[in-house]
Design a protein around this motif. Structure first.
Motif, PDB file in Angstrom:
ATOM      1  N   SER A   1       0.809  -1.222   0.000  1.00 48.26           N
ATOM      2  CA  SER A   1       0.000   0.000   0.000  1.00 48.26           C
ATOM      3  C   SER A   1       0.840   1.270   0.000  1.00 48.26           C
TER       4      SER A   1
ATOM      5  N   ARG B   1     -10.038   5.068  -4.970  1.00 44.32           N
ATOM      6  CA  ARG B   1     -10.678   4.532  -3.767  1.00 44.32           C
ATOM      7  C   ARG B   1     -12.179   4.414  -4.023  1.00 44.32           C
TER       8      ARG B   1
ATOM      9  N   LYS C   1     -11.343   0.660   1.311  1.00 47.56           N
ATOM     10  CA  LYS C   1     -11.745   1.367   0.100  1.00 47.56           C
ATOM     11  C   LYS C   1     -10.684   1.317  -0.991  1.00 47.56           C
ATOM     12  N   ASP C   2      -9.552   0.677  -0.735  1.00 53.61           N
ATOM     13  CA  ASP C   2      -8.435   0.696  -1.679  1.00 53.61           C
ATOM     14  C   ASP C   2      -8.781  -0.028  -2.976  1.00 53.61           C
TER      15      ASP C   2
ATOM     16  N   VAL D   1      -2.265   3.160  -4.727  1.00 52.74           N
ATOM     17  CA  VAL D   1      -3.696   3.407  -4.528  1.00 52.74           C
ATOM     18  C   VAL D   1      -4.044   4.707  -5.249  1.00 52.74           C
TER      19      VAL D   1
ATOM     20  N   HIS E   1      -8.022   0.472   4.980  1.00 48.58           N
ATOM     21  CA  HIS E   1      -7.768   0.139   3.570  1.00 48.58           C
ATOM     22  C   HIS E   1      -8.930  -0.574   2.899  1.00 48.58           C
TER      23      HIS E   1
END
Length: 570
Positions: free
Chosen positions: A111, A120, A185-186, A117, A183
């Motif tokens: 990440s 999102r 929503k990654d 990323v 995380h």
């Protein structure tokens, strides 16, 4: 220059030049429909094929892990001499250690890579789902603490695995909750295959933990011995317990009783935690490598209680009455031998509440049809999973209801208590179906946009091109908002359909909360009334209840999230 002339004569380069000169507004021109795009974009096709191959490989990995763990658990149930509970715990501990290694690698490595990323998913991991992860995760940690204390007291008849397994699970729960909170929503853009395999391995581990919690023979025998002890205490019979030499008896000390009672009370929260984590991890798995278009603005409606009166009022009355019924039921069920009166009171509460919820859901579905609001057809993995979970989790309650119907009809449906149980089962099936239709229909509707918000959304795409006018436009927007407040207020009074939807949604939220609280904290009349248990047999009915009850509790909690989604978008 000559190179450019020659390149225009080649078909492949001609395709590329045609695509390069095309407009870049993909929101109005769909290139995937063009012959040139389909035959010249080999890079995009290979990327799509690699994504499908990664999903297939990670899915096969999870399937094999689940089958291996299920074979271990089934062998423990049917042949507990060859495969013991300690063997299953060792296997699950190995899986949890592997998942911990991947979670740590994802947090500190994957990440944090450049461009890891870029997108999102705004729909994934809403605050109430992440809050549920923290809540149930905290209770699960406390559950494992009680298990460690209980095993430490009975260390003379328990193995050290009984202490090591919950210790590893505490670390696993904490790391997983941290991952999902920060995380969930990654849309990760690097190390696709490794991330997919790690997510699927974690999903498989949670499924096996849930399966073990549902089918753990030790918990079954402990609950059975406690129920028989209550019956024998007031019947005057000598205590009897099968497998009396196998079970460790808790000494008559305060510490042991506290650990035992706390473990039994918090046990359902662990199953809920596993199911919630599986759903959130699946959304993360679907979002690996996903690219979200920035041309479509995401609307984030805020939760407000303004304009709703009857829904919160009726829902609060239902919650207060439900808590009183629950407390009276718990006192009667634990303080003395359960009689017909306490079951009649419990089922009467359900028989009054379930029709109100069903009628509310039907009215809400009719209002959705009358609104003629546009459907949200955008691809949304979170919403698709919500629909699957609602339909799947409802099978727990519906399945137990049909088993109860068959048992009551085959015995004596004219008895008062049997008639109440039969009515409760039929109403429960109807309530689940109508509520699912209302929630799913509401999740697929476009959210309501206030006039002021609509003006802001129209201005958002142009703010970069008009930097010089930004200050003046903001000042003008503030004046427009002040003037439009009265218009919005009057609009809310005129939109009776939107108000009715909010009232219905909030009423159903509170009703589902009380229907979640009662079975979660120990009110299980489906097992304690003894009618279905005597019809199907103890072991069969206990397996049915132990499988369907966690799903029904999860259904109520997941329905709260879906109804809140319908409420804020109404």
């Amino acid at each position: 220059m000559s190179g450019n002339k020659v390149s225009r004569q080649k078909p492949c380069h001609h395709c590329k030049s045609r695509l390069a000169s095309a407009p870049t507004d993909t929101s109005t021109i769909h290139y995937e429909k063009f012959w040139l795009y389909r035959h010249c974009s080999s890079l995009q096709q290979s990327d799509r094929q690699a994504q499908k191959a990664g999903q297939l490989f990670s899915g096969l990995l999870a399937m094999n892990v689940v089958f291996l763990g299920s074979a271990f658990i089934s062998s423990m149930i049917f042949n507990h001499v060859a495969i013991t509970l300690a063997d299953v715990w060792i296997l699950l501990s190995i899986l949890k250690v592997l998942c911990l290694c991947w979670i740590i690698f994802y947090l500190v490595g994957t990440s944090r890579q450049p461009h890891a990323v870029l997108h999102r998913d705004a729909h994934a991991g809403p605050i109430w789902i992440r809050g549920s992860v923290l809540l149930f995760g905290s209770f699960s940690v406390l559950l494992n603490v009680f298990q460690i204390g209980y095993s430490a007291i009975l260390i003379h008849c328990k193995s050290r695995v009984d202490i090591v397994f919950p210790s590893i699970e505490i670390l696993f729960i904490c790391a997983q909750a941290f991952l999902l909170w920060h995380h969930s929503k990654d849309c990760i853009q690097v190390q696709h295959n490794f991330t997919r395999c790690g997510l699927m391995l974690t999903i498989a581990t949670n499924l096996l933990l849930w399966l073990l919690a549902v089918t753990n023979d030790t918990i079954h025998m402990e609950v059975e011995s406690q129920l028989r002890e209550v019956e024998q205490r007031f019947s005057g019979k000598a205590p009897f317990s099968r497998n009396e030499t196998v079970l460790c008896t808790c000494p008559n000390t305060t510490d042991c009783k506290v650990f035992q009672k706390g473990y039994i009370l918090l046990y359902p929260f662990n199953t809920e935690y596993c199911l919630i984590c599986c759903s959130m991890l699946y959304v993360m798995w679907k979002n690996v490598g996903r690219r979200i278009s920035h041309h479509v603005p995401h609307i984030k409606p805020k939760f407000k209680l303004q304009g709703v009166v009857f829904g919160p009022l009726l829902g609060t009355i239902a919650v207060i009455i439900g808590i009183c019924v629950f407390m009276m039921y718990q006192i009667q069920a634990t303080g003395s031998a359960p009689n017909h009166g306490v079951f009649v009171m419990y089922y009467c509460y359900y028989i009054v509440l379930l029709p109100l919820m069903s009628v509310s859901a039907v009215i809400g579905t009719i209002i959705h049809a009358l609104e003629k609001k546009e459907l949200d057809t955008l691809k949304n993995p979170t919403r698709s999973l919500d629909v699957i979970l609602l339909m799947g989790a409802a099978l727990g309650q519906i399945g137990m209801a049909y088993f109860s119907i068959v048992a009551i009809v085959a015995t004596d449906p004219r008895d008062l208590l049997n008639s109440l149980i039969l009515s409760h089962a039929v109403l429960l099936i109807f309530q689940n179906i109508t509520q699912n239709v209302f929630i799913i229909d509401g999740l697929h509707r476009q959210p309501f946009i206030s006039p002021s918000r609509e003006e802001e959304m129209k201005e958002e795409p142009n703010h970069e091109a008009y930097d010089q006018r930004r200050v003046s436009m903001l000042e003008l927007g503030q004046e427009i908002r002040k003037v439009s407040l009265s218009y919005i207020h009057s609009y809310s009074h005129l939109s009776w359909k939107r108000k009715a939807l909010r009232e219905i949604s909030f009423f159903l939220v509170l009703c589902n909360i009380i229907l979640w609280i009662m079975p979660t904290f120990g009110a299980h009349p489906v097992f304690e009334n003894g009618l279905e248990r005597s019809f199907y047999g103890y072991s069969t009915w206990f397996a049915i209840v132990n499988f369907g009850l966690p799903l029904s509790v999860f259904y109520r909690m997941h329905s709260v999230g879906g109804l809140l989604e319908v409420y804020v978008t109404a």
